[in-house]
Enzyme design. Structure first.
Site, PDB file in Angstrom:
ATOM      1  N   LYS A 127      15.266 -39.013   0.907  1.00  0.00           N
ATOM      2  CA  LYS A 127      15.293 -37.767   1.684  1.00  0.00           C
ATOM      3  C   LYS A 127      13.857 -37.304   1.882  1.00  0.00           C
ATOM      4  O   LYS A 127      13.227 -36.786   0.963  1.00  0.00           O
ATOM      5  CB  LYS A 127      16.087 -36.720   0.890  1.00  0.00           C
ATOM      6  CG  LYS A 127      16.826 -35.713   1.734  1.00  0.00           C
ATOM      7  CD  LYS A 127      15.964 -34.725   2.482  1.00  0.00           C
ATOM      8  CE  LYS A 127      15.387 -33.631   1.625  1.00  0.00           C
ATOM      9  NZ  LYS A 127      14.372 -32.839   2.371  1.00  0.00           N
ATOM     10  N   GLU A 187       7.697 -35.800 -10.429  1.00  0.00           N
ATOM     11  CA  GLU A 187       6.251 -35.704 -10.151  1.00  0.00           C
ATOM     12  C   GLU A 187       6.046 -34.338  -9.507  1.00  0.00           C
ATOM     13  O   GLU A 187       6.424 -34.149  -8.350  1.00  0.00           O
ATOM     14  CB  GLU A 187       5.814 -36.797  -9.170  1.00  0.00           C
ATOM     15  CG  GLU A 187       5.986 -38.216  -9.668  1.00  0.00           C
ATOM     16  CD  GLU A 187       4.902 -38.656 -10.625  1.00  0.00           C
ATOM     17  OE1 GLU A 187       3.967 -37.877 -10.884  1.00  0.00           O
ATOM     18  OE2 GLU A 187       4.998 -39.784 -11.123  1.00  0.00           O
ATOM     19  N   CYS A 224      -1.240 -32.761  -4.875  1.00  0.00           N
ATOM     20  CA  CYS A 224      -0.758 -32.302  -6.186  1.00  0.00           C
ATOM     21  C   CYS A 224      -1.874 -32.371  -7.225  1.00  0.00           C
ATOM     22  O   CYS A 224      -1.965 -31.533  -8.114  1.00  0.00           O
ATOM     23  CB  CYS A 224       0.425 -33.139  -6.620  1.00  0.00           C
ATOM     24  SG  CYS A 224       0.100 -34.899  -6.493  1.00  0.00           S
ATOM     25  N   GLU A 262      -0.620 -22.831  -8.350  1.00  0.00           N
ATOM     26  CA  GLU A 262      -0.985 -23.878  -7.404  1.00  0.00           C
ATOM     27  C   GLU A 262      -1.017 -23.276  -5.994  1.00  0.00           C
ATOM     28  O   GLU A 262      -0.012 -22.745  -5.529  1.00  0.00           O
ATOM     29  CB  GLU A 262       0.064 -24.997  -7.467  1.00  0.00           C
ATOM     30  CG  GLU A 262      -0.323 -26.209  -6.677  1.00  0.00           C
ATOM     31  CD  GLU A 262       0.768 -27.280  -6.685  1.00  0.00           C
ATOM     32  OE1 GLU A 262       1.951 -26.934  -6.562  1.00  0.00           O
ATOM     33  OE2 GLU A 262       0.405 -28.464  -6.798  1.00  0.00           O
TER      34      GLU A 262
HETATM   35  P1  NAD Z   1       9.371 -28.726  -2.470  1.00  0.00           P
HETATM   36  O1  NAD Z   1       9.757 -28.807  -3.898  1.00  0.00           O
HETATM   37  O2  NAD Z   1       9.623 -27.467  -1.743  1.00  0.00           O
HETATM   38  O3  NAD Z   1      10.132 -29.842  -1.631  1.00  0.00           O
HETATM   39  C1  NAD Z   1      10.065 -31.207  -1.994  1.00  0.00           C
HETATM   40  C2  NAD Z   1      11.302 -31.899  -1.474  1.00  0.00           C
HETATM   41  O4  NAD Z   1      12.451 -31.404  -2.168  1.00  0.00           O
HETATM   42  C3  NAD Z   1      11.582 -31.686   0.007  1.00  0.00           C
HETATM   43  O5  NAD Z   1      12.070 -32.898   0.538  1.00  0.00           O
HETATM   44  C4  NAD Z   1      12.670 -30.621  -0.003  1.00  0.00           C
HETATM   45  O6  NAD Z   1      13.504 -30.640   1.123  1.00  0.00           O
HETATM   46  C5  NAD Z   1      13.467 -31.000  -1.236  1.00  0.00           C
HETATM   47  N1  NAD Z   1      14.236 -29.937  -1.874  1.00  0.00           N
HETATM   48  C6  NAD Z   1      14.051 -28.591  -1.788  1.00  0.00           C
HETATM   49  N2  NAD Z   1      14.973 -27.952  -2.554  1.00  0.00           N
HETATM   50  C7  NAD Z   1      15.723 -28.904  -3.139  1.00  0.00           C
HETATM   51  C8  NAD Z   1      16.810 -28.883  -4.073  1.00  0.00           C
HETATM   52  N3  NAD Z   1      17.294 -27.738  -4.562  1.00  0.00           N
HETATM   53  N4  NAD Z   1      17.334 -30.053  -4.497  1.00  0.00           N
HETATM   54  C9  NAD Z   1      16.839 -31.224  -4.041  1.00  0.00           C
HETATM   55  N5  NAD Z   1      15.824 -31.313  -3.163  1.00  0.00           N
HETATM   56  C10 NAD Z   1      15.265 -30.181  -2.722  1.00  0.00           C
HETATM   57  O7  NAD Z   1       7.868 -29.171  -2.429  1.00  0.00           O
HETATM   58  P2  NAD Z   1       6.918 -29.275  -1.158  1.00  0.00           P
HETATM   59  O8  NAD Z   1       6.495 -27.907  -0.812  1.00  0.00           O
HETATM   60  O9  NAD Z   1       7.531 -30.126  -0.118  1.00  0.00           O
HETATM   61  O10 NAD Z   1       5.702 -30.119  -1.757  1.00  0.00           O
HETATM   62  C11 NAD Z   1       4.643 -29.545  -2.380  1.00  0.00           C
HETATM   63  C12 NAD Z   1       4.753 -29.727  -3.886  1.00  0.00           C
HETATM   64  O11 NAD Z   1       4.856 -31.123  -4.203  1.00  0.00           O
HETATM   65  C13 NAD Z   1       3.536 -29.231  -4.609  1.00  0.00           C
HETATM   66  O12 NAD Z   1       3.916 -28.459  -5.713  1.00  0.00           O
HETATM   67  C14 NAD Z   1       2.845 -30.530  -5.078  1.00  0.00           C
HETATM   68  O13 NAD Z   1       2.032 -30.385  -6.189  1.00  0.00           O
HETATM   69  C15 NAD Z   1       3.990 -31.433  -5.305  1.00  0.00           C
HETATM   70  N6  NAD Z   1       3.574 -32.833  -5.290  1.00  0.00           N
HETATM   71  C16 NAD Z   1       3.501 -33.523  -6.465  1.00  0.00           C
HETATM   72  C17 NAD Z   1       3.075 -34.852  -6.486  1.00  0.00           C
HETATM   73  C18 NAD Z   1       2.983 -35.615  -7.776  1.00  0.00           C
HETATM   74  O14 NAD Z   1       2.862 -36.841  -7.715  1.00  0.00           O
HETATM   75  N7  NAD Z   1       3.009 -34.964  -8.930  1.00  0.00           N
HETATM   76  C19 NAD Z   1       2.746 -35.481  -5.292  1.00  0.00           C
HETATM   77  C20 NAD Z   1       2.836 -34.762  -4.112  1.00  0.00           C
HETATM   78  C21 NAD Z   1       3.263 -33.436  -4.127  1.00  0.00           C
END
Ligand code: NAD
Length: 476
Positions: free
Chosen positions: A180, A254, A288, A385
């Site tokens: 997804k 992650e 991240c 963050e």
């Molecule tokens: P997000 O958590 O809002 O969304 C991530 C994904 O989860 C999206 O595809 C979203 O549609 C989905 N999602 C949202 N709610 C959900 C739920 N209840 N159940 C299942 N899926 C759901 O994050 P974002 O804003 O898209 O990304 C930014 C974040 O990602 C930052 O906090 C960043 O640090 C983190 N990140 C971490 C890494 C790592 O390797 N640690 C890498 C990249 C990004």
């Protein structure tokens, strides 16, 4: 001081954008049973395409297809055969790299030079690397038995690269996947689906279900998903951990970060300043592991800040498809609002804000590279963050103080150390509670190297031999 230069825009002509996209299930593009949503170019707010929003029934069909493929084809195939498909995918990614890079830049807002020189080459490298493991799993130390169906949910900051980090090891180990992508950046995952067709990957091995949080929730809570892999915010990661608790699903997370980039007084200052700039302005700070906190030794703080401001004044902010651009667009209106809100909080809490003079385009989502000085550890901009081009500067006097401040965060994903002394690098690497510690460099990635966090940055590792553990039965 903005330098004069002639624009050098990359052509969009290599991308064949369709007005609407369906889901990729069982080897075919199909219409969803749910509604649809628009995906925008964040640099212009232009609608790029209408994309299907997968319903629970669509997710169920994708999981069933993945299960069939696991039990009938992919899960039974010898590793050497699986490797051939992965090598083929890797080669097609290289062949279509320009198209992938342009589409990634259009849908995400990242500068074309980063999509072209970092994201896409790393994506291909991950497929090549894990292809190499497919017939050598017995040497990885986690057994050779695949887990089954992996439900994978990824964010928008590195849409293709996060796909590669998840899909390549899962497939190499014999699992099938339901992926997804994030709702603001679905297009390159759908182009990847086309590449799977081109590579003749058996139907159902890779399924792509587009949608927002509800679709992600349907994937991770589906009873026939054996393994959940999530990259995204800590808040959603916690919700997923709660949803998966009490089931026999395996889970890796992650999540977010608030990395310290630590500059000692003996560091080569110009190189360190380059590292600070890469650390926080690469990919608009939507990283991240971004070095979002600068910890600088008091004795060199003025000099470092002066050179940093000078270097920031040469950053070119603007059209992501211009090959000159250093800093592109913020990915969405929501993310821009969050960056603005946290930056306003920084000012309200008494930190001093500075940005170079730069003309931001009128349409689209933009935020000038920003540095906050006079930041204290209690400030929100030092703790939360921001996930944007905003650097918070704190100072320290002794190495112990640097370690205490660097570790004073709920996160633990990465850190950077800048010093001439090898012994200090080793001492800091041992003391910092971070999954990755870079020394005299920052934001270096390699498929052979494990990546992952401590504390609220999540658990599990992606990349390297360690990354295979998440996708093999003997891995836990
Ligand atoms: P997000 O958590 O809002 O969304 C991530 C994904 O989860 C999206 O595809 C979203 O549609 C989905 N999602 C949202 N709610 C959900 C739920 N209840 N159940 C299942 N899926 C759901 O994050 P974002 O804003 O898209 O990304 C930014 C974040 O990602 C930052 O906090 C960043 O640090 C983190 N990140 C971490 C890494 C790592 O390797 N640690 C890498 C990249 C990004």
């Amino acid at each position: 001081m903005q330098l004069e230069y002639a624009p050098a825009p990359e052509s969009r002509g290599v991308v064949d954008l369709k007005p609407s996209y369906g889901l990729f299930v069982d080897g075919e593009f199909v219409d969803g049973h749910g509604t649809s949503f628009k995906t925008l170019n964040p640099a212009s707010e232009e609608v790029l395409a209408e994309v299907a929003e997968a319903s629970d029934a669509d997710v169920d069909a994708a999981v069933k297809a993945a299960r069939r493929a696991h039990s009938r084809t992919w899960g039974r195939m010898p590793g050497a055969e699986r490797a051939k498909y992965l090598f083929r995918i890797a080669r097609i990614i290289q062949e279509r790299s320009r198209e992938l890079a342009v589409l990634e830049s259009l849908d995400n807002g990242k500068p074309i030079k980063e999509a072209r020189d970092v994201d896409v080459p790393q994506v291909a490298a991950n497929f090549f690397y894990f292809a190499g493991w497919a017939d050598k799993l017995e040497h990885a130390g986690h057994g050779t038995e695949s887990i089954g169906v992996a439900g994978q949910v990824i964010p928008w900051n590195f849409p293709l690269l996060m796909l590669a980090w998840k899909v390549a090891p899962a497939l190499a180990c014999g699992n099938t996947v339901v992926l997804k992508p994030a709702e603001t950046t679905p297009l390159t995952a759908l182009l990847f689906a086309e590449i799977c067709q081109q590579a003749d990957l058996p139907p159902g091995v890779v399924n792509v279900v587009t949608g927002a949080g509800a679709t992600g929730q349907a994937v991770v809570s589906h009873p026939d998903v054996d393994k959940v892999a999530f990259t995204g915010s800590t808040e959603v990661g916690k919700a997923i951990a709660r949803a998966v608790a009490g089931t026999d699903k395996r889970l890796t997370l992650e999540l977010g970060g608030k990395a310290a980039n630590i500059v000692f007084e003996d560091a080569p200052i110009d190189q360190a300043v380059e590292g600070l700039v890469t650390g926080i302005f690469f990919n608009q700070g939507h990283v991240c592991c971004a070095g979002s906190r600068l910890l600088v030794q008091e004795s060199v703080a003025d000099e470092v800040l002066e050179r940093l401001r000078r270097r920031m004044s040469t950053l070119r902010v603007g059209d992501p498809l211009d090959k000159n651009t250093d800093v592109g667009a913020i990915n969405s209106a929501e993310q821009l609002a969050r960056i603005r809100e946290l930056s306003a909080a920084g000012e309200a809490e008494g930190a001093e804000r500075w940005s170079p003079a730069c003309d931001l385009p009128e349409r689209g989502y933009w935020f000038a590279p920003t540095v906050f000085t006079g930041v204290s550890q209690a400030h929100r901009i030092a703790r939360e963050e921001i996930f944007g081009p905003v650097l918070s500067v704190l100072t320290f006097r002794t190495p112990d103080e640097a370690v205490d401040k660097a570790n004073n965060t709920p996160y633990g994903l990465s850190a950077g150390v800048w010093t001439e002394k090898g012994s200090r690098i080793l001492q800091m690497a041992g003391a910092l509670r971070a999954g990755v510690v870079w020394a005299n460099t920052f934001n270096q990635f390699d498929p052979t190297s494990p990546f992952g966090g401590y504390k609220e940055s999540g658990y599990g590792r992606e990349g390297g031999r360690h990354g295979l553990a998440a996708y093999l039965k003997g891995g836990e």
